[in-house]
Design a protein around this motif. Structure first.
Motif, short mmCIF file in Angstrom:
data_model
loop_
_atom_site.label_atom_id
_atom_site.label_comp_id
_atom_site.label_asym_id
_atom_site.label_seq_id
_atom_site.Cartn_x
_atom_site.Cartn_y
_atom_site.Cartn_z
N ALA A 25 -5.91 -21.42 75.34
CA ALA A 25 -6.44 -22.58 76.05
C ALA A 25 -6.19 -23.85 75.25
O ALA A 25 -6.36 -23.85 74.02
N THR A 26 -5.78 -24.90 75.96
CA THR A 26 -5.58 -26.23 75.37
C THR A 26 -5.99 -27.28 76.39
O THR A 26 -6.08 -26.99 77.58
N ALA A 27 -6.21 -28.49 75.90
CA ALA A 27 -6.51 -29.62 76.78
C ALA A 27 -6.22 -30.90 76.03
O ALA A 27 -6.34 -30.95 74.81
N ASP A 28 -5.85 -31.93 76.78
CA ASP A 28 -5.74 -33.24 76.15
C ASP A 28 -7.08 -33.97 76.35
O ASP A 28 -8.08 -33.33 76.67
N GLU A 29 -7.09 -35.28 76.20
CA GLU A 29 -8.35 -36.02 76.31
C GLU A 29 -8.90 -36.02 77.72
O GLU A 29 -10.10 -36.16 77.94
N GLY A 30 -8.05 -35.92 78.69
CA GLY A 30 -8.45 -35.91 80.09
C GLY A 30 -7.57 -34.90 80.81
O GLY A 30 -6.97 -34.04 80.19
N GLY A 31 -7.51 -35.01 82.09
CA GLY A 31 -6.62 -34.11 82.82
C GLY A 31 -7.14 -32.69 82.86
O GLY A 31 -8.31 -32.41 82.59
N ARG A 32 -6.23 -31.79 83.14
CA ARG A 32 -6.60 -30.39 83.36
C ARG A 32 -6.62 -29.59 82.05
O ARG A 32 -5.82 -29.83 81.17
N ILE A 33 -7.51 -28.63 81.98
CA ILE A 33 -7.53 -27.67 80.88
C ILE A 33 -6.53 -26.58 81.25
O ILE A 33 -6.49 -26.12 82.39
N ASN A 34 -5.73 -26.16 80.30
CA ASN A 34 -4.77 -25.09 80.55
C ASN A 34 -5.26 -23.81 79.89
O ASN A 34 -5.63 -23.80 78.72
N LEU A 35 -5.26 -22.73 80.64
CA LEU A 35 -5.62 -21.40 80.14
C LEU A 35 -4.52 -20.46 80.59
O LEU A 35 -4.32 -20.27 81.79
N SER A 36 -3.78 -19.90 79.63
CA SER A 36 -2.62 -19.07 79.95
C SER A 36 -2.75 -17.68 79.36
O SER A 36 -3.07 -17.53 78.19
N PRO A 37 -2.43 -16.66 80.16
CA PRO A 37 -2.34 -15.30 79.62
C PRO A 37 -0.98 -15.12 78.95
O PRO A 37 0.03 -15.64 79.42
N LYS A 38 -0.95 -14.38 77.87
CA LYS A 38 0.29 -14.10 77.14
C LYS A 38 0.35 -12.61 76.83
O LYS A 38 -0.64 -12.01 76.42
N GLY A 39 1.51 -12.04 77.01
CA GLY A 39 1.69 -10.61 76.73
C GLY A 39 2.98 -10.39 75.97
O GLY A 39 3.61 -11.33 75.49
N GLY A 40 3.36 -9.15 75.87
CA GLY A 40 4.58 -8.80 75.15
C GLY A 40 4.41 -8.97 73.65
O GLY A 40 3.31 -9.10 73.13
N ASP A 41 5.51 -8.98 72.97
CA ASP A 41 5.52 -9.08 71.50
C ASP A 41 5.56 -10.54 71.10
O ASP A 41 6.59 -11.05 70.66
N ALA A 42 4.45 -11.25 71.28
CA ALA A 42 4.43 -12.70 71.18
C ALA A 42 3.55 -13.28 70.09
O ALA A 42 3.49 -14.50 69.96
N LEU A 43 2.84 -12.47 69.31
CA LEU A 43 1.87 -13.03 68.38
C LEU A 43 1.93 -12.32 67.04
O LEU A 43 2.10 -11.10 66.98
N GLY A 58 8.95 -20.64 80.81
CA GLY A 58 8.16 -20.31 81.98
C GLY A 58 8.07 -21.50 82.91
O GLY A 58 8.68 -22.55 82.68
N SER A 59 7.28 -21.34 83.94
CA SER A 59 7.21 -22.36 84.99
C SER A 59 6.54 -23.65 84.53
O SER A 59 6.85 -24.72 85.03
N GLY A 60 5.61 -23.57 83.60
CA GLY A 60 4.94 -24.76 83.09
C GLY A 60 5.10 -24.86 81.59
O GLY A 60 5.60 -23.95 80.94
N ASN A 61 4.67 -25.99 81.06
CA ASN A 61 4.79 -26.22 79.61
C ASN A 61 3.58 -27.03 79.13
O ASN A 61 3.71 -27.97 78.36
N GLU A 62 2.43 -26.63 79.62
CA GLU A 62 1.20 -27.38 79.38
C GLU A 62 0.80 -27.43 77.90
O GLU A 62 0.38 -28.46 77.39
N THR A 63 0.92 -26.30 77.21
CA THR A 63 0.46 -26.22 75.83
C THR A 63 1.16 -27.26 74.96
O THR A 63 0.52 -27.97 74.19
N ALA A 64 2.47 -27.38 75.10
CA ALA A 64 3.23 -28.35 74.29
C ALA A 64 2.78 -29.78 74.59
O ALA A 64 2.62 -30.59 73.67
#
Length: 181
Positions: A25-43, A58-64
Motif C-alpha cells: 500500500a502507498t499513497a501520496d498527499e491526496g488522491g487515491r490510496i493504492n493497495l496491490s496484491p503481489k505474487g510470484g518470486d517477487a520479494l 502491469g496495467s498501472g504504476n501507482e506505487t512509483a
C-alpha cells in the motif's frame, strides 16, 4: 492482540518466506490510496530492517508515482493456510528503475524477467503482527503464468511502448518516472 517490533525477527522472516502472496500500500498527499496484491518470486528480505520487491510491468504504476512524492509504504502478509497471522511492515521506500546505478545489484536478487519494471527498496521502521482470526482458509494452487506470456509476446520494444502509453502516470495523473524525461 497486535504486537509491535522494530524489525523482522527470524520467525517473521520464516513466515514471509512461506507466503505465496503479499500486499503493498502507498499513497501520496491526496488522491487515491493504492493497495496491490503481489505474487510470484517477487520479494527478498535483505536484513531485519530492509526488504526489496520487484515490480513487473502491469496495467498501472501507482506505487512509483506515490513514492516520487511521499516515500512511505506498507507491506502486508496474511496466512491463509496455517495458523492465523497478519504481519505488516511499515517504512520508507525508494523506486529503482532499470536505468539507475543500483538496478543490476537489486534486480540481481531475482530470476531474470523481461517485464521487470522497478525494484522497490524498503527500509522498515516498524513491524506489527495481529491475529488474522477472520482471514479464511484458502489453498494455494499455483502461480499464474499470464503476465510472463504477455511480456514474452510483447518483447522488449513492446514493453517499452506499453510503459510509454500506459505507465507514465498514475490514475490521478502523477508522473511515475518510468521513462527518462
Amino acid at each position: 492482540m497486535a504486537k509491535q517490533f522494530t524489525s523482522l525477527d527470524a520467525k517473521h522472516q520464516e513466515f514471509i518466506a512461506e507466503q505465496h502472496l503479499f500486499f503493498v500500500a502507498t499513497a501520496d498527499e491526496g488522491g487515491r490510496i493504492n493497495l496491490s496484491p503481489k505474487g510470484g518470486d517477487a520479494l527478498r528480505v535483505l536484513s531485519p530492517t530492509r526488504l526489496v520487491w520487484r515490480n513487473l510491468t502491469g496495467s498501472g504504476n501507482e506505487t512509483a508515482g506515490h513514492l516520487a512524492r511521499v516515500n512511505r509504504m506498507t507491506a502486508m502478509w496474511c496466512s491463509f493456510e496455517k495458523r492465523p497471522l497478519i504481519l505488516r511492515a511499515y517504512g520508507q521506500a525508494r523506486t529503482v528503475h532499470p536505468r539507475d546505478e543500483d538496478w543490476d545489484e537489486l534486480d540481481g536478487h531475482f530470476p531474470p524477467h523481461i517485464g521487470a519494471r522497478q525494484v522497490y527498496d524498503m527500509s522498515i521502521e516498524m513491524v506489527q503482527t495481529s491475529c488474522g482470526y477472520q482471514v479464511p482458509f484458502m489453498a494455494f494452487e499455483r502461480d499464474r503464468d499470464t503476465l510472463d506470456k504477455w511480456a514474452d509476446d510483447r518483447g522488449p520494444h513492446g514493453i517499452s511502448a506499453y510503459w510509454d502509453e500506459r505507465n507514465r502516470e498514475t490514475i490521478d495523473g502523477l508522473p511515475t518516472g518510468i521513462l527518462p524525461e
